[in-house]
Design a protein around this motif. Structure first.
Motif, short mmCIF file in Angstrom:
data_model
loop_
_atom_site.label_atom_id
_atom_site.label_comp_id
_atom_site.label_asym_id
_atom_site.label_seq_id
_atom_site.Cartn_x
_atom_site.Cartn_y
_atom_site.Cartn_z
N CYS A 181 0.83 -1.19 0.00
CA CYS A 181 0.00 0.00 0.00
C CYS A 181 0.87 1.24 0.00
CB CYS A 181 -0.90 0.02 1.24
SG CYS A 181 -1.98 -1.41 1.35
N VAL A 182 0.46 2.24 -0.76
CA VAL A 182 1.15 3.53 -0.74
C VAL A 182 0.44 4.50 0.20
CG1 VAL A 182 2.19 3.26 -3.02
CG2 VAL A 182 -0.07 4.33 -2.81
N SER A 183 -0.78 4.13 0.60
CA SER A 183 -1.55 4.92 1.56
C SER A 183 -2.62 3.99 2.15
CB SER A 183 -2.21 6.13 0.87
OG SER A 183 -3.32 5.71 0.12
N PRO A 184 -3.35 4.44 3.16
CA PRO A 184 -4.40 3.59 3.73
C PRO A 184 -5.58 3.35 2.79
CG PRO A 184 -3.79 5.33 5.27
CD PRO A 184 -3.12 5.64 3.96
N ILE A 185 -5.60 4.00 1.63
CA ILE A 185 -6.71 3.80 0.69
C ILE A 185 -6.25 3.39 -0.71
CG2 ILE A 185 -8.29 5.35 1.89
CD1 ILE A 185 -7.57 7.49 -0.22
N GLU A 186 -4.95 3.10 -0.88
CA GLU A 186 -4.44 2.74 -2.20
C GLU A 186 -3.46 1.58 -2.08
OE1 GLU A 186 -2.24 4.72 -6.07
OE2 GLU A 186 -2.76 6.00 -4.38
N CYS A 187 -3.95 0.38 -2.44
CA CYS A 187 -3.14 -0.83 -2.35
C CYS A 187 -3.33 -1.66 -3.61
CB CYS A 187 -3.58 -1.68 -1.16
SG CYS A 187 -3.59 -0.85 0.44
N LEU A 193 -7.27 -2.25 -3.62
CA LEU A 193 -8.15 -1.66 -2.62
C LEU A 193 -8.72 -0.37 -3.18
CD1 LEU A 193 -9.32 -1.58 0.28
CD2 LEU A 193 -7.25 -0.35 0.96
N ASP A 194 -10.05 -0.30 -3.21
CA ASP A 194 -10.75 0.90 -3.66
C ASP A 194 -12.08 0.94 -2.90
OD1 ASP A 194 -11.70 3.12 -4.96
OD2 ASP A 194 -12.07 2.11 -6.87
N ASP A 195 -12.03 1.33 -1.63
CA ASP A 195 -13.14 1.28 -0.68
C ASP A 195 -13.42 -0.16 -0.26
OD1 ASP A 195 -14.95 2.51 1.04
OD2 ASP A 195 -16.59 2.29 -0.38
N PHE A 196 -13.41 -1.10 -1.18
CA PHE A 196 -13.48 -2.53 -0.93
C PHE A 196 -12.24 -3.15 -1.53
CE2 PHE A 196 -17.91 -1.16 -1.39
CZ PHE A 196 -18.48 -1.67 -0.23
N TRP A 197 -11.92 -4.38 -1.12
CA TRP A 197 -10.89 -5.14 -1.81
C TRP A 197 -11.53 -5.82 -3.01
CZ3 TRP A 197 -5.82 -5.09 -1.58
CH2 TRP A 197 -5.21 -4.60 -0.44
N PHE A 198 -10.88 -5.71 -4.17
CA PHE A 198 -11.31 -6.38 -5.39
C PHE A 198 -10.23 -7.39 -5.75
CE2 PHE A 198 -13.54 -2.39 -5.47
CZ PHE A 198 -14.76 -2.69 -6.04
N ILE A 199 -10.57 -8.67 -5.74
CA ILE A 199 -9.68 -9.74 -6.17
C ILE A 199 -10.27 -10.25 -7.48
CG2 ILE A 199 -8.61 -11.94 -5.53
CD1 ILE A 199 -8.18 -9.61 -3.43
N GLU A 200 -9.50 -10.18 -8.58
CA GLU A 200 -10.07 -10.47 -9.90
C GLU A 200 -9.18 -11.38 -10.73
OE1 GLU A 200 -12.56 -6.76 -11.29
OE2 GLU A 200 -10.49 -6.15 -10.83
N HIS A 201 -9.84 -12.23 -11.52
CA HIS A 201 -9.12 -13.06 -12.49
C HIS A 201 -10.10 -13.56 -13.54
CE1 HIS A 201 -10.34 -17.25 -11.35
NE2 HIS A 201 -10.76 -16.58 -10.30
N HIS A 257 -15.34 -13.80 -16.01
CA HIS A 257 -14.50 -12.95 -15.16
C HIS A 257 -15.03 -13.10 -13.73
CE1 HIS A 257 -11.71 -9.70 -14.33
NE2 HIS A 257 -12.63 -9.20 -13.53
N GLN A 258 -14.13 -13.43 -12.80
CA GLN A 258 -14.53 -13.61 -11.41
C GLN A 258 -13.96 -12.48 -10.57
OE1 GLN A 258 -13.11 -17.20 -9.36
NE2 GLN A 258 -15.12 -17.34 -8.39
N THR A 259 -14.84 -11.88 -9.75
CA THR A 259 -14.46 -10.80 -8.84
C THR A 259 -14.91 -11.16 -7.43
OG1 THR A 259 -14.77 -9.16 -10.59
CG2 THR A 259 -14.73 -8.34 -8.32
N PHE A 260 -13.97 -11.11 -6.51
CA PHE A 260 -14.30 -11.21 -5.10
C PHE A 260 -14.28 -9.79 -4.56
CE2 PHE A 260 -12.61 -15.31 -6.18
CZ PHE A 260 -13.35 -16.21 -5.44
#
Length: 171
Positions: free
Chosen positions: A70-76, A92-100, A117-120
């Motif tokens: 993470c470069v900040s608490p809201i950008e990872c 990380l963008d308000d929620f964690w997005f895990i995608e493949h 496309h799967q998104t968690f």
């Protein structure tokens, strides 16, 4: 001078109204939101939905190895490797997005397969208070898998959405 006092008092009143004085984020704050380690991930097929209707599918448990920075608490950003054989992106963008992407997700009547496309979409959660919190040990959210409209000759998006629980098992 009077303007400075009024502006300062107004800022303090607004900060108090919204939960106290706002302080600068500590240097460790970015590290506290990073997802790193090994996680057990359970997608509950009993509560799966397809086209907003309950649709029973098999539940699935997998293990993720997560490496983010993470470069900040809201950008990872980072990567996730699953015990099911895929590697995807994490952000990380308000929620964690895990995608493949899943190249051969759903079999079609003609013998081909639809890609998907799967998104968690997950967030920290306190199971005791049942509230969203900043947590990297216990998260919950949705497992959303979608094939584009036109897949398998169907003129609609083919999708499933399941509740998902994510628990850290090691750092």
């Amino acid at each position: 001078m009077r303007v400075d006092r009024v502006l300062g008092a107004t800022a303090m009143s607004v900060a108090t109204l919204f939960g106290g004085v706002v302080a600068a984020a500590p240097a460790d704050a970015a590290r506290e939101v990073a997802l790193n380690g090994t996680y057990r991930v359970f997608s509950d097929g009993e509560w799966a939905r397809r086209d907003e209707v309950l649709f029973d599918v098999p539940s699935e448990t997998q293990t993720w190895t997560v490496n983010t920075s993470c470069v900040s608490p809201i950008e990872c950003t980072g990567t996730v490797t699953s015990s099911l054989g895929w590697t995807g992106s994490a952000r990380l963008d308000d929620f964690w997005f895990i995608e493949h992407d899943i190249p051969k997700w759903a079999p079609c009547p003609d013998g081909t397969f639809a890609r998907a496309h799967q998104t968690f979409l997950i967030f920290g959660f306190d199971p005791v208070t049942e509230q969203r919190i900043v947590s990297t040990d216990f998260l919950q959210g949705r497992n959303i898998t979608k094939a584009p409209s036109g897949s398998c000759g169907r003129n609609a998006v083919l999708d499933f959405e399941l509740p998902v629980r994510v628990e850290r098992i090691s750092r």
